[in-house]
Design an enzyme around this catalytic site. Structure first.
Site, PDB file in Angstrom:
ATOM      1  N   ALA A  50       0.723   5.166  -2.031  1.00 36.27           N
ATOM      2  CA  ALA A  50       0.628   5.478  -3.463  1.00 36.27           C
ATOM      3  C   ALA A  50       1.898   5.121  -4.254  1.00 36.27           C
ATOM      4  O   ALA A  50       1.827   4.369  -5.235  1.00 36.27           O
ATOM      5  CB  ALA A  50       0.253   6.947  -3.639  1.00 36.27           C
ATOM      6  N   ARG A  70       0.849  -1.192   0.000  1.00 34.01           N
ATOM      7  CA  ARG A  70       0.000   0.000   0.000  1.00 34.01           C
ATOM      8  C   ARG A  70       0.883   1.239   0.000  1.00 34.01           C
ATOM      9  O   ARG A  70       2.099   1.141   0.050  1.00 34.01           O
ATOM     10  CB  ARG A  70      -0.955  -0.028   1.206  1.00 34.01           C
ATOM     11  CG  ARG A  70      -0.212  -0.395   2.489  1.00 34.01           C
ATOM     12  CD  ARG A  70      -0.754   0.208   3.699  1.00 34.01           C
ATOM     13  NE  ARG A  70      -0.694   1.670   3.651  1.00 34.01           N
ATOM     14  CZ  ARG A  70       0.419   2.378   3.850  1.00 34.01           C
ATOM     15  NH1 ARG A  70       1.606   1.809   4.080  1.00 34.01           N
ATOM     16  NH2 ARG A  70       0.385   3.704   3.809  1.00 34.01           N
ATOM     17  N   ASP A 117      -2.296  10.940  -2.379  1.00 31.86           N
ATOM     18  CA  ASP A 117      -2.507   9.860  -3.357  1.00 31.86           C
ATOM     19  C   ASP A 117      -2.778  10.396  -4.749  1.00 31.86           C
ATOM     20  O   ASP A 117      -2.626   9.677  -5.743  1.00 31.86           O
ATOM     21  CB  ASP A 117      -3.665   8.960  -2.919  1.00 31.86           C
ATOM     22  CG  ASP A 117      -3.195   8.005  -1.838  1.00 31.86           C
ATOM     23  OD1 ASP A 117      -2.957   8.466  -0.713  1.00 31.86           O
ATOM     24  OD2 ASP A 117      -3.016   6.810  -2.150  1.00 31.86           O
TER      25      ASP A 117
HETATM   26  O1  MRU Z   1      -4.862   3.120   1.751  1.00 30.88           O
HETATM   27  P1  MRU Z   1      -3.385   3.377   1.804  1.00 30.88           P
HETATM   28  O2  MRU Z   1      -2.760   2.872   3.055  1.00 30.88           O
HETATM   29  O3  MRU Z   1      -2.687   2.896   0.564  1.00 30.88           O
HETATM   30  O4  MRU Z   1      -3.272   4.945   1.829  1.00 30.88           O
HETATM   31  C1  MRU Z   1      -2.003   5.539   1.860  1.00 30.88           C
HETATM   32  C2  MRU Z   1      -2.042   7.000   2.047  1.00 30.88           C
HETATM   33  O5  MRU Z   1      -3.069   7.612   2.097  1.00 30.88           O
HETATM   34  C3  MRU Z   1      -0.723   7.708   2.077  1.00 30.88           C
HETATM   35  O6  MRU Z   1      -0.802   8.843   2.882  1.00 30.88           O
HETATM   36  C4  MRU Z   1      -0.382   8.125   0.630  1.00 30.88           C
HETATM   37  O7  MRU Z   1      -0.355   7.008  -0.211  1.00 30.88           O
HETATM   38  C5  MRU Z   1       0.863   8.887   0.491  1.00 30.88           C
HETATM   39  S1  MRU Z   1       2.219   7.983   1.075  1.00 30.88           S
HETATM   40  C6  MRU Z   1       3.526   7.876   0.405  1.00 30.88           C
END
Ligand code: MRU
Length: 340
Positions: free
Chosen positions: A58, A56, A229
């Site tokens: 982004a 997980r 994201d």
């Molecule tokens: O649902 P997830 O855990 O994949 O969500 C991740 C996030 O919201 C992070 O804050 C986002 O991807 C930026 S991190 C590098």
């Protein structure tokens, strides 16, 4: 077998023979108590791992999907590659890094896809490094820094986005204290950011999401940094559900709110946040806790639930975007910055 290429959350064991190459993921649903590596070389395994948040964040979703597709392309016909690319693209809707990585590979002939996927991995490491350096100057000695979700080595191939900035400032010798929102409902802060900060020896305190405003009122928080994201052309930024409330609270308390994200998170095709697709997830995640090792429900199984996984913070609440190209205080400047 060649040397394995390993990041915090991902391992590529490369071999000359495509059949012997493996892509393993550190199962993020099993953390922090169990460090379990799962083989996600096959597209169907990778797709379900992305959906289940075993992998997980982004940037890391983009890297993992690119590796899976690039490897698959070494031994399959174009029609099959197209189908896998589509299925990977559809695994999760909000993080644009996923579509960005797939599109980048699909512009190339099949034999060029695997080296390109490895280049995307390496590039993400470099992008994190640059964000860290660019953002660290915004943090001052003695700052309390609040962050939401997990944005570190588990969410990227490198040191992270928001957490990478915090880590860089810490390694520069600044005394910081990190306030970690637990990040309901899937607890990426409580399970993953805590785990990373423990390993890095950076002082932190875990709080529930609804404590953030009080900490700000008490003067404990000097800066807020989160990841994103997808960032629309006007600067509206989608990130983990709860980020918007943090930004509203920071605005009320006149605390700078920063977003750290690489250029692969920019989506010029979205004019504003209202065009960003927001993932909604299963009711069980809100009715209780669903983890790899155990699950506990406290709400009636029939309780109607709304479970958006992300929200959009309007650009007007964002003090600056920290990117691999530097720090930008307006969406115009951010979009003018161009790719590396
Ligand atoms: O649902 P997830 O855990 O994949 O969500 C991740 C996030 O919201 C992070 O804050 C986002 O991807 C930026 S991190 C590098």
């Amino acid at each position: 077998m060649h040397d394995a290429l390993q990041t915090l959350g991902l391992k590529v064991s490369e071999a000359d023979q495509p059949k012997l190459t493996r892509i393993d993921l550190l199962d993020q649903q099993a953390l922090p108590d169990h460090e379990v590596w799962v083989d996600a070389t096959a597209p169907e395994t990778m797709i379900s791992a992305i959906r289940a948040l075993k992998v997980r964040g982004a940037p890391l979703i983009g890297v993992a999907a690119a590796l899976c597709l690039g490897h698959y392309a070494r031994s399959h016909v174009p029609e099959a590659i197209q189908l896998v690319a589509l299925a990977l693209r559809q695994a999760r809707p909000t993080a644009v890094n996923l579509m960005w990585a797939i599109d980048r590979l699909m512009q190339l002939p099949a034999e060029a896809m695997w080296p390109e996927a490895l280049a995307i991995l390496q590039e993400d490491i470099n992008l994190c490094q640059r964000m860290g350096t660019a953002g660290a100057d915004l943090l001052a000695n003695g700052d309390g820094v609040l962050t939401h979700c997990n944005t570190g080595g588990l969410a990227t191939a490198g040191i992270g986005t928001a957490l990478g900035v915090i880590r860089t400032a810490w390694e520069q010798g600044k005394e910081l204290h990190v306030y970690v929102d637990e990040t309901r409902p899937l607890l990426q802060g409580g399970r993953l950011t805590t785990w990373e900060l423990e390993h890095l020896n950076i002082p932190y305190t875990l709080i529930t999401d609804n404590m953030a405003a009080m900490l700000m009122q008490q003067g404990k928080v000097q800066k807020v940094i989160t990841g994103a994201d997808r960032i629309a052309r006007n600067g509206d930024s989608a990130n983990k559900i709860g980020t918007y409330s943090v930004a509203v609270n920071a605005h009320y308390h006149q605390i700078p709110f920063y977003i750290a994200a690489p250029y692969s998170t920019l989506d010029a095709t979205c004019a504003s946040g209202s065009e960003i697709p927001i993932e909604t997830r299963a009711a069980e995640e809100v009715q209780g806790v669903v983890q790899a090792q155990q699950s506990l429900r406290w709400a009636p199984a029939t309780a109607p639930v709304y479970n958006p996984a992300f929200d959009v913070t309007p650009a007007s609440l964002i003090s600056a975007w920290i990117t691999d190209q530097g720090v930008f205080t307006s969406a115009e400047a951010l979009y003018g910055s161009g790719p590396v």
